[in-house]
Motif scaffolding. Structure first.
Motif, PDB file in Angstrom:
ATOM      1  N   PRO A   7       0.816  -1.212   0.000  1.00 40.68           N
ATOM      2  CA  PRO A   7       0.000   0.000   0.000  1.00 40.68           C
ATOM      3  C   PRO A   7       0.849   1.262   0.000  1.00 40.68           C
ATOM      4  CG  PRO A   7       0.016  -0.982   2.178  1.00 40.68           C
ATOM      5  CD  PRO A   7       0.739  -1.929   1.261  1.00 40.68           C
ATOM      6  N   ARG A   8       0.273   2.334  -0.494  1.00 39.14           N
ATOM      7  CA  ARG A   8       0.971   3.616  -0.501  1.00 39.14           C
ATOM      8  C   ARG A   8       0.977   4.245   0.890  1.00 39.14           C
ATOM      9  NH1 ARG A   8       1.920   6.410  -5.262  1.00 39.14           N
ATOM     10  NH2 ARG A   8       1.405   5.209  -7.110  1.00 39.14           N
ATOM     11  N   GLU A   9      -0.072   4.000   1.666  1.00 41.38           N
ATOM     12  CA  GLU A   9      -0.172   4.566   3.012  1.00 41.38           C
ATOM     13  C   GLU A   9      -0.059   3.462   4.045  1.00 41.38           C
ATOM     14  OE1 GLU A   9      -3.561   7.037   3.481  1.00 41.38           O
ATOM     15  OE2 GLU A   9      -3.215   8.062   1.583  1.00 41.38           O
ATOM     16  N   GLY A  10       0.481   3.793   5.204  1.00 39.75           N
ATOM     17  CA  GLY A  10       0.612   2.824   6.277  1.00 39.75           C
ATOM     18  C   GLY A  10       1.907   2.036   6.232  1.00 39.75           C
ATOM     19  N   ARG A  11       2.828   2.462   5.409  1.00 45.97           N
ATOM     20  CA  ARG A  11       4.125   1.784   5.320  1.00 45.97           C
ATOM     21  C   ARG A  11       4.992   2.174   6.505  1.00 45.97           C
ATOM     22  NH1 ARG A  11       6.415   2.370  -0.818  1.00 45.97           N
ATOM     23  NH2 ARG A  11       4.769   1.200  -1.842  1.00 45.97           N
ATOM     24  N   GLY A  15       6.405  -1.523   3.201  1.00 46.70           N
ATOM     25  CA  GLY A  15       4.997  -1.824   3.026  1.00 46.70           C
ATOM     26  C   GLY A  15       4.699  -3.305   2.858  1.00 46.70           C
ATOM     27  N   ARG A  22      -3.080  -6.674   4.992  1.00 50.35           N
ATOM     28  CA  ARG A  22      -4.311  -6.359   4.253  1.00 50.35           C
ATOM     29  C   ARG A  22      -4.810  -7.578   3.496  1.00 50.35           C
ATOM     30  NH1 ARG A  22      -4.200  -1.391   0.260  1.00 50.35           N
ATOM     31  NH2 ARG A  22      -4.007  -0.302   2.239  1.00 50.35           N
ATOM     32  N   ASP A  58       3.657  -2.119  -6.166  1.00 49.88           N
ATOM     33  CA  ASP A  58       3.066  -1.004  -5.426  1.00 49.88           C
ATOM     34  C   ASP A  58       1.597  -0.899  -5.761  1.00 49.88           C
ATOM     35  OD1 ASP A  58       5.129   0.026  -3.954  1.00 49.88           O
ATOM     36  OD2 ASP A  58       5.769   1.438  -5.493  1.00 49.88           O
ATOM     37  N   THR A  61      -3.069   3.861  -7.754  1.00 50.26           N
ATOM     38  CA  THR A  61      -4.377   4.501  -7.693  1.00 50.26           C
ATOM     39  C   THR A  61      -4.953   4.483  -9.082  1.00 50.26           C
ATOM     40  OG1 THR A  61      -3.555   5.921  -5.945  1.00 50.26           O
ATOM     41  CG2 THR A  61      -5.595   6.577  -7.014  1.00 50.26           C
TER      42      THR A  61
END
Length: 66
Positions: A7-11, A15, A22, A58, A61
């Motif tokens: 994910p791009r966020e939460g790394r 990640g 997830r 990765d 989006t």
């Protein structure tokens, strides 16, 4: 089930643990603790982490054309 991506966020580092968490429906913190505890055992855990960092794509989006 979610796709196996980083994910791009939460790394935290790359990640990998967040992506695995997830994918398998557990919290990222739980996955990180399991990984750290597994590093106390003999085996290729760190090498596997590096391989997943390289091989897991990765999260992109996706934008709609509309």
């Amino acid at each position: 089930m979610a796709a196996l991506t980083r994910p791009r966020e939460g790394r935290v580092i790359a990640g990998v643990c967040a992506g695995l968490a997830r994918r398998f429906g557990v919290s990222a913190t739980t996955m990180r603790v399991v990984f750290l505890l597994s590093c106390l055992l003999p085996g290729p855990q760190f090498v596997l982490y590096l391989a997943l960092w390289v091989l897991m794509p990765d999260e992109r989006t996706q934008r709609s054309a509309w």
